[in-house]
Motif scaffolding. Structure first.
Motif, PDB file in Angstrom:
ATOM      1  N   ALA A  17      32.501  30.105  50.383  1.00  0.00           N
ATOM      2  CA  ALA A  17      33.746  30.880  50.392  1.00  0.00           C
ATOM      3  C   ALA A  17      33.762  31.889  51.539  1.00  0.00           C
ATOM      4  O   ALA A  17      34.797  32.085  52.180  1.00  0.00           O
ATOM      5  N   ARG A  18      32.637  32.532  51.769  1.00  0.00           N
ATOM      6  CA  ARG A  18      32.554  33.501  52.879  1.00  0.00           C
ATOM      7  C   ARG A  18      32.889  32.833  54.209  1.00  0.00           C
ATOM      8  O   ARG A  18      33.539  33.421  55.062  1.00  0.00           O
ATOM      9  N   ALA A  19      32.440  31.593  54.370  1.00  0.00           N
ATOM     10  CA  ALA A  19      32.666  30.872  55.631  1.00  0.00           C
ATOM     11  C   ALA A  19      34.151  30.606  55.879  1.00  0.00           C
ATOM     12  O   ALA A  19      34.589  30.574  57.037  1.00  0.00           O
ATOM     13  N   ARG A  22      37.814  33.012  51.782  1.00  0.00           N
ATOM     14  CA  ARG A  22      38.393  33.195  50.449  1.00  0.00           C
ATOM     15  C   ARG A  22      37.579  32.424  49.407  1.00  0.00           C
ATOM     16  O   ARG A  22      37.008  31.376  49.701  1.00  0.00           O
ATOM     17  N   TYR A  23      37.576  32.977  48.200  1.00  0.00           N
ATOM     18  CA  TYR A  23      36.830  32.416  47.068  1.00  0.00           C
ATOM     19  C   TYR A  23      37.840  31.991  46.017  1.00  0.00           C
ATOM     20  O   TYR A  23      38.746  32.764  45.678  1.00  0.00           O
ATOM     21  N   ARG A  70      41.575  46.225  48.496  1.00  0.00           N
ATOM     22  CA  ARG A  70      41.533  45.250  49.592  1.00  0.00           C
ATOM     23  C   ARG A  70      42.053  43.870  49.191  1.00  0.00           C
ATOM     24  O   ARG A  70      42.080  42.954  50.021  1.00  0.00           O
ATOM     25  N   LEU A  71      42.444  43.706  47.949  1.00  0.00           N
ATOM     26  CA  LEU A  71      42.915  42.401  47.470  1.00  0.00           C
ATOM     27  C   LEU A  71      44.351  42.140  47.900  1.00  0.00           C
ATOM     28  O   LEU A  71      45.183  43.050  47.879  1.00  0.00           O
ATOM     29  N   SER A  72      44.657  40.903  48.273  1.00  0.00           N
ATOM     30  CA  SER A  72      46.033  40.552  48.646  1.00  0.00           C
ATOM     31  C   SER A  72      46.783  39.901  47.490  1.00  0.00           C
ATOM     32  O   SER A  72      47.995  39.718  47.569  1.00  0.00           O
ATOM     33  N   SER A  73      46.092  39.571  46.402  1.00  0.00           N
ATOM     34  CA  SER A  73      46.712  38.989  45.214  1.00  0.00           C
ATOM     35  C   SER A  73      46.690  40.019  44.083  1.00  0.00           C
ATOM     36  O   SER A  73      45.809  40.881  44.046  1.00  0.00           O
ATOM     37  N   ASP A  95      39.889  37.451  48.417  1.00  0.00           N
ATOM     38  CA  ASP A  95      39.668  37.604  49.853  1.00  0.00           C
ATOM     39  C   ASP A  95      38.215  38.015  50.088  1.00  0.00           C
ATOM     40  O   ASP A  95      37.746  38.995  49.498  1.00  0.00           O
ATOM     41  N   ALA A  96      37.511  37.305  50.954  1.00  0.00           N
ATOM     42  CA  ALA A  96      36.109  37.628  51.225  1.00  0.00           C
ATOM     43  C   ALA A  96      35.954  39.067  51.705  1.00  0.00           C
ATOM     44  O   ALA A  96      34.979  39.729  51.382  1.00  0.00           O
TER      45      ALA A  96
END
Length: 105
Positions: A17-19, A22-23, A70-73, A95-96
């Protein structure tokens, strides 16, 4: 200031997910797409989640520390069926960049 939130993840899934930034894993064995949200916990809740749902896991697990600012959701506080305890649920990908720390469990 908002309190941090937490998520227990398989280390391998978190690295993937980091790559991509997003997870999208909801919980043990289920994806965001299957459940509709990602299960999160407070600092008081995550140890019980680890004990109840991950006790039989042999894979390496990590605890993700999440800054909710920091979350977009959106995060919604909801009680799972059969309990009155409210848990935070993230309705979208994690978001990572919202993860401020990881700890091996």
């Amino acid at each position: 200031m908002t309190d941090d939130l937490f998520h227990i993840a398989h280390a391998e899934q978190w690295e993937k997910a980091r790559a991509i930034g997003r997870y999208e894993q909801s919980t043990q064995g289920l994806s965001l797409g299957e459940v509709g949200f990602i299960h999160l916990s407070t600092s008081e809740q995550w140890p019980g989640v680890l004990e109840r749902f991950y006790a039989d896991v042999d894979d390496e697990l990590v605890l993700l520390t999440i800054d909710p600012q920091r979350l977009s959701s959106p995060v919604r506080w909801e009680a799972p069926e059969g309990t009155d305890e409210q848990f935070p649920h993230l309705y979208g990908p994690l978001d990572a960049g919202a993860v401020t720390a990881t700890r091996t469990l």
